[in-house]
Design an enzyme around this catalytic site. Structure first.
Site, PDB file in Angstrom:
ATOM      1  CG  HIS A   1       0.444   7.606  -0.285  1.00  0.00           C
ATOM      2  ND1 HIS A   1       1.340   6.654   0.109  1.00  0.00           N
ATOM      3  CD2 HIS A   1       0.564   7.706  -1.613  1.00  0.00           C
ATOM      4  CE1 HIS A   1       1.973   6.199  -0.947  1.00  0.00           C
ATOM      5  NE2 HIS A   1       1.506   6.817  -2.011  1.00  0.00           N
TER       6      HIS A   1
ATOM      7  NE  ARG B   1       6.581  -8.931  -1.342  1.00  0.00           N
ATOM      8  CZ  ARG B   1       5.844  -9.167  -0.253  1.00  0.00           C
ATOM      9  NH1 ARG B   1       5.917  -8.365   0.778  1.00  0.00           N
ATOM     10  NH2 ARG B   1       5.029 -10.210  -0.197  1.00  0.00           N
TER      11      ARG B   1
ATOM     12  CD  GLU C   1       7.232 -16.790  -4.809  1.00  0.00           C
ATOM     13  OE1 GLU C   1       6.546 -15.809  -4.515  1.00  0.00           O
ATOM     14  OE2 GLU C   1       8.207 -16.743  -5.591  1.00  0.00           O
TER      15      GLU C   1
ATOM     16  NE  ARG D   1      -0.077 -11.867  -5.138  1.00  0.00           N
ATOM     17  CZ  ARG D   1       1.195 -11.825  -4.769  1.00  0.00           C
ATOM     18  NH1 ARG D   1       2.062 -12.718  -5.252  1.00  0.00           N
ATOM     19  NH2 ARG D   1       1.616 -10.946  -3.909  1.00  0.00           N
TER      20      ARG D   1
ATOM     21  CG  ASN E   1       1.236 -13.426  -0.559  1.00  0.00           C
ATOM     22  OD1 ASN E   1       0.618 -13.822   0.411  1.00  0.00           O
ATOM     23  ND2 ASN E   1       2.101 -12.428  -0.499  1.00  0.00           N
ATOM     24  CG  ASP E   2       3.098 -15.429  -6.305  1.00  0.00           C
ATOM     25  OD1 ASP E   2       2.116 -14.979  -6.913  1.00  0.00           O
ATOM     26  OD2 ASP E   2       4.158 -14.787  -6.146  1.00  0.00           O
TER      27      ASP E   2
ATOM     28  CB  CYS F   1       8.111 -14.637   3.675  1.00  0.00           C
ATOM     29  SG  CYS F   1       8.429 -15.286   2.041  1.00  0.00           S
TER      30      CYS F   1
ATOM     31  NE  ARG G   1      10.846 -11.651  -3.795  1.00  0.00           N
ATOM     32  CZ  ARG G   1       9.514 -11.590  -3.660  1.00  0.00           C
ATOM     33  NH1 ARG G   1       8.850 -12.633  -3.192  1.00  0.00           N
ATOM     34  NH2 ARG G   1       8.854 -10.509  -3.986  1.00  0.00           N
TER      35      ARG G   1
END
Ligand code: PEP
Ligand code: MG
Length: 612
Positions: free
Chosen positions: A217, A324, A465, A499, A488-489, A536, A360
């Site tokens: 962080h 998300r 995806e 991934r 990504n997927d 996206c 989503r």
């Protein structure tokens, strides 16, 4: 507590020394060091078992109260920080606040107190046990790749809240950053996220620490605050004293101690260049995402937690292309009900002031796990291969009450502005139809109850995806109102390369022509059925890749807010003809490397039109 400075060394000045650390926040700075030390809390007797549990409980509760108050004060400072800084700090404070509430951590500490432990010892043991659990979950393989990064971050959060509680239990003060000299480079053994939150970025030129890593962080905070920073510069404290002159390059990770006049002159040129670049990106915020040939594209932001909202506003993004909603189930023991979810969506939609928000529904399963869901017996524990098991829409259709609740909450909030609803991990039209039936039923039920919801219902779209969804995009586009390509997927499933797994990272290539062909099929299907198509996944945030995606037929992109200005710059420099030419060549390429080389050449030619 004052910032303490070590005494100057009694040894002759040495010449220029170079160290290499982890670059975590870009930018170059030249300045004098100010070294911040922090008093350690007194040693804790970990073996004691004869303490009075009631007394230790009271001490613990007092320390929790003080910690909550400190976090409250940090929260009050949020408004003083630059907008990007508010994002990381706000979300982190929320994580800490939940940990101090009725959490697993608190229950664990209190249980240890019953065995006669000192409160400090109970806190240290419990936070360490939870951190260890994050890093090596029992009965599961150790987290890899992105999961390992998230696990380390989470472990760090437990340890950090433990340190805060121990300080408050023992009355050990924190160091203060309010007395640092203007323009100084802050040098420390390590910097906690809450320390970073206290730094005034307009006064500190850079940060260098001996310890720390690029994914914690603190690193994220420093990036959000725009302070050039290098962490894990080993050997730093042995070399640096108060007022030692330093050059810190947060882009390369180089730290130069006592720079020669030549090094300092070169660094000054870099400082000026970086300032110009930031100014230019700032100006882009107000300009349209228009190709040099005139076509206007849409750039939106991905949002993972509501605290990122100020950054979205600052980025110039035209709405949220992917919310998300998994964050709803993070760090929580219970499932958020309809009213709670509505209360979260509503301010997000209002804050976007008329720009669309694409929500989503939860994409749980695969590598994304939730305590709240496991607690009610929903999870992917039984799947041999979770990425190919019950995740995304599959999980929601098996547990329809979850989907109904989320649809209802979204519909209730949808009167506040334009909303779109997105289904994750669709692999066939049956899933879309089943989800749409539920969506329509929930809509009818709300209307019957007199709830004001949009008519017609907000558009219902699907993520592309899976290779199956891309190959069937023409069929799916007849029934889905929009398509959002999750590269990504899609890359993972198309190339059969996890991934998050380091050992197949070289195979996982979103620029592989196999993936690009699936993108092309989807874009073509959207065009034929007049359905909007966006990308996206992470690929949308790559300024090199976006002109290629435009050439493949994509006109809308959603990415992390911080990527919007650079992607916009790439778009404004590109012409549609070139994008189309690149796309044709990429689809015929033999592998991702060939595509990457072509994109690099194109970008180089754009920047240096006279060469070769
Ligand atoms: C994707 O898969 O590209 C995507 C955007 O979804 P997530 O990264 O949340 O799986
Ligand atoms: Mg995905």
């Amino acid at each position: 507590m004052k910032t303490t400075e070590r005494r100057p060394p009694r040894r002759p000045r040495a010449g220029e020394v170079r160290l290499e650390g982890q670059p975590v926040s870009p930018g170059v700075a030249i300045g004098q060091a100010t070294v911040a030390h922090e008093p350690a809390p007194p040693p804790v007797d970990m073996a004691r078992r004869d303490c009075d549990p009631a007394h230790e409980r009271t001490r613990l509760h007092d320390a929790i109260g003080r910690s909550v108050a400190q976090l409250g004060r940090l929260h009050d400072r949020l408004a003083l920080l630059p907008e990007d800084g508010q994002v990381e700090i706000g979300s982190l404070l929320e994580v800490y606040r939940r940990m101090l509430g009725p959490s697993r951590l608190r229950r664990g500490i209190e249980a240890r107190l019953e065995h006669g432990m000192l409160a400090e010892a109970a806190v240290m043991q419990e936070t360490e046990a939870l951190a260890a659990l994050m890093l090596a979950p029992p009965g599961r393989p150790a987290p890899q790749g992105e999961d390992a990064v998230a696990a380390r971050r989470r472990a760090g959060e437990f340890r950090e809240i433990g340190r805060r509680l121990v300080r408050n239990l023992s009355g050990t003060p924190y160091r203060s950053f309010s007395t640092l000299p203007d323009g100084a480079i802050l040098v420390a053994e390590q910097l906690r996220p809450a320390d970073a939150a206290l730094i005034d970025p307009s006064r500190i030129a850079a940060v260098v620490t001996e310890e720390g890593g690029s994914t914690g962080h603190t690193a994220i905070l420093l990036r959000a605050l725009g302070i050039p920073a290098v962490l894990a510069a080993h050997g730093l404290l042995a070399q640096v004293r108060r007022r030692t002159r330093l050059v810190v390059d947060g882009t390369t990770g180089h730290v130069v101690i006592r720079p020669s006049s030549r090094t300092a002159a070169a660094a000054r040129v870099d400082v000026a260049a970086y300032a110009r670049e930031r100014q230019m990106l700032g100006r882009l915020r107000r300009l349209p995402a228009r190709l040099s040939s005139g076509e206007v594209l849409t750039l939106q932001a991905n949002l993972e937690i509501p605290a990122e909202l100020p950054m979205v506003a600052q980025s110039g993004a035209a709405g949220i292309g992917l919310l998300r909603s998994e964050f709803l189930f993070m760090n929580t023991d219970t499932l958020p009900d309809e009213a709670r979810q509505e209360a979260i969506y509503l301010p997000l939609i209002e804050a976007m002031a008329g720009d669309p928000v694409t929500i989503r529904v939860v994409d749980w399963g695969s590598e994304k796990n939730s305590d709240a869901l496991s607690r009610v017996g929903i999870g992917n524990g039984g799947d041999v291969n979770p990425a190919l098991g019950v995740r995304g829409i599959r999980l929601l259709l098996q547990h329809r009450a979850l989907l109904e609740t989320q649809f209802a909450a979204i519909l209730r909030a949808a009167h506040a502005g334009p909303v779109r609803v997105l289904l994750p991990m669709v692999s066939g039209v049956g899933e879309l139809r089943a989800a749409r039936d539920i969506y329509a039923r929930v809509g009818r039920r709300l209307r019957r109850r007199g709830v004001e919801i949009p008519d017609p219902l907000p558009p219902l779209g699907i993520m592309i995806e899976t290779p199956a969804a891309a190959l069937m995009a023409d069929v799916l586009a007849q029934e889905a109102e929009f398509l959002a390509i999750g590269t990504n997927d899609l890359t993972m499933y198309a190339l059969a390369a996890d991934r998050a797994a380091a050992d197949v990272a070289a195979l996982y290539d979103p620029l592989h022509p196999a993936v690009l062909r699936l993108v092309r099929m989807t874009a073509d299907a959207g065009l034929r059925q007049r359905r909007p198509v966006s990308v996206c996944g992470e690929l949308a945030s790559d300024p090199l890749a976006v002109p290629l995606l435009v050439g493949l037929g994509v006109r809308s992109f959603s990415m992390h807010a911080s990527a919007v200005p650079r992607v916009k710059r790439a778009i404004r420099a590109a012409a549609m003809d070139d994008c189309r030419r690149m796309a044709c060549r990429a689809l015929e390429a033999t592998d991702g490397e060939e595509v990457r080389t072509m994109l690099a050449t194109y970008t180089h030619d754009l920047r240096h039109p006279g060469d070769g």
